[in-house]
Design a protein around this motif. Sequence first.
Motif, PDB file in Angstrom:
ATOM      1  N   UNK A 131      40.922  34.651 -28.760  1.00  0.00           N
ATOM      2  CA  UNK A 131      39.618  35.244 -28.217  1.00  0.00           C
ATOM      3  C   UNK A 131      38.777  35.879 -29.416  1.00  0.00           C
ATOM      4  N   UNK A 164      44.337  47.750 -27.597  1.00  0.00           N
ATOM      5  CA  UNK A 164      43.915  47.716 -26.135  1.00  0.00           C
ATOM      6  C   UNK A 164      42.852  48.931 -25.773  1.00  0.00           C
ATOM      7  N   UNK A 180      39.313  46.019 -29.168  1.00  0.00           N
ATOM      8  CA  UNK A 180      39.839  45.610 -28.046  1.00  0.00           C
ATOM      9  C   UNK A 180      39.340  44.373 -27.724  1.00  0.00           C
ATOM     10  N   UNK A 181      40.067  43.372 -27.289  1.00  0.00           N
ATOM     11  CA  UNK A 181      39.505  42.089 -26.804  1.00  0.00           C
ATOM     12  C   UNK A 181      39.298  41.739 -25.364  1.00  0.00           C
ATOM     13  N   UNK A 182      39.624  42.909 -24.624  1.00  0.00           N
ATOM     14  CA  UNK A 182      39.574  42.697 -23.287  1.00  0.00           C
ATOM     15  C   UNK A 182      40.571  43.640 -22.400  1.00  0.00           C
ATOM     16  N   UNK A 183      40.278  43.813 -21.143  1.00  0.00           N
ATOM     17  CA  UNK A 183      40.960  44.890 -20.282  1.00  0.00           C
ATOM     18  C   UNK A 183      42.648  44.827 -20.414  1.00  0.00           C
ATOM     19  N   UNK A 184      42.923  43.291 -20.674  1.00  0.00           N
ATOM     20  CA  UNK A 184      44.414  43.138 -20.405  1.00  0.00           C
ATOM     21  C   UNK A 184      45.073  43.023 -21.866  1.00  0.00           C
ATOM     22  N   UNK A 185      46.328  43.410 -21.923  1.00  0.00           N
ATOM     23  CA  UNK A 185      47.039  43.380 -23.117  1.00  0.00           C
ATOM     24  C   UNK A 185      47.564  41.948 -23.321  1.00  0.00           C
ATOM     25  N   UNK A 186      47.235  41.236 -24.361  1.00  0.00           N
ATOM     26  CA  UNK A 186      47.577  39.925 -24.686  1.00  0.00           C
ATOM     27  C   UNK A 186      48.620  39.470 -25.462  1.00  0.00           C
ATOM     28  N   UNK A 187      49.146  38.360 -25.589  1.00  0.00           N
ATOM     29  CA  UNK A 187      49.819  37.973 -26.883  1.00  0.00           C
ATOM     30  C   UNK A 187      49.222  37.846 -28.099  1.00  0.00           C
ATOM     31  N   UNK A 242      35.409  47.701 -27.553  1.00  0.00           N
ATOM     32  CA  UNK A 242      35.139  46.398 -27.274  1.00  0.00           C
ATOM     33  C   UNK A 242      34.648  45.588 -28.263  1.00  0.00           C
ATOM     34  N   UNK A 243      35.229  44.432 -28.658  1.00  0.00           N
ATOM     35  CA  UNK A 243      34.711  43.543 -29.545  1.00  0.00           C
ATOM     36  C   UNK A 243      33.372  42.948 -29.497  1.00  0.00           C
ATOM     37  N   UNK A 244      33.091  42.687 -28.171  1.00  0.00           N
ATOM     38  CA  UNK A 244      31.739  41.963 -27.829  1.00  0.00           C
ATOM     39  C   UNK A 244      30.687  42.982 -27.927  1.00  0.00           C
TER      40      UNK A 244
END
Lengths: 192, 192
Positions: A179, A127, A165-172, A131-133
């Motif tokens: 993503x 996280x 990081x794939x985004x602002x939230x921590x994902x499973x 940023x991956x994008x």
Amino acid sequence: MTVFAIVGHIARTDGGYSLNDLPGSGGRMDVLCRCVNASFFLSHDLRRDVECYLILCGEPAGPKTVKLSGSTIRSLSPDERSAGALIKKALDTVCGNEFREAADGIRVRKGGLERLMTEHTFAVPDEHGADIRKAGTLPDAFLLSDHLNFTEAEELLIKDCPRYSVGPDCLHADHTITVLQNELDRRRSQWT
Amino acid sequence: MTVFAIVGHIARTDGGYSLNDLPGSGGRMDVLCRCVNASFFLSHDLRRDVECYLILCGEPAGPKTVKLSGSTIRSLSPDERSAGALIKKALDTVCGNEFREAADGIRVRKGGLERLMTEHTFAVPDEHGADIRKAGTLPDAFLLSDHLNFTEAEELLIKDCPRYSVGPDCLHADHTITVLQNELDRRRSQWT
């Protein structure tokens, strides 16, 4: 080729778990089954250019590494039990230090993260990473952890891995793989 | 509030399915269970601002609509069996035309897509739709189909819904929800 590797910190390392209780008796094997699903499935198709490593560190015979290859795998359905049954078959296969085929597209060997790190150059979703994008180029191998954080010993092994990081939230872990696949798909098709 | 609705074309509409065979006896209930997971789960947290509708159209008592509310749901774990058990409890609850609570955060009523369409303004993920990343504003309610395409009758009902694509490849419904959540997360946090 895209590679995903997932560490299952308490994942059972023999076939002695019940498909009716993947979270409990399997040591959160359900998490790894969902990661297999996210790695391979397209709608009505399989991603043939993906390899997925499950690094199982639980009782009674850990660590073991299970390798699933999209190019040759068969009999894999999207539900958790299907992946759970394939992994169970691999773990019931007597293995040594080199990969041994348990069924089409699924192999198993003794050993864990340390050896796999010498064979692939992994990036780590994090996280706090870049940023991956916005990354100029993307890596083609990603190392993730199950529902638990990497241990201190693992963090030492991966300290030089680039972090994204794939985004602002921590994902499973499985959602993170989905993503990542989406970002890779878009770049391959020049959608971004 | 974000709303996801998923049509389960052959999903069982009573509790007479086995948690050991969600794909077969449940009429691909496994697909809907994974959609519930993708709708609600963050790492170590639940998305409390999400509602998820499952529109079950299979035997013997279809259609029925099951509503899961992130604000009040309890006892939901990420594995397919956990969602499958909650849905089973809802389907074992005698219901009429208005939602009846089966357990905390899960309700059930008779009726299907036609009625739900009068209550929400849905967008439809569609590989031929506008790129979700390029959309000026995003809708907050999405309607998806399970492993089958929408029927002709359903296509008539949704013919005026805006269509968005999440990427160049056709994804499973649960993976589509994960990518949609990622885009919504990024916009909420001004990451894009």
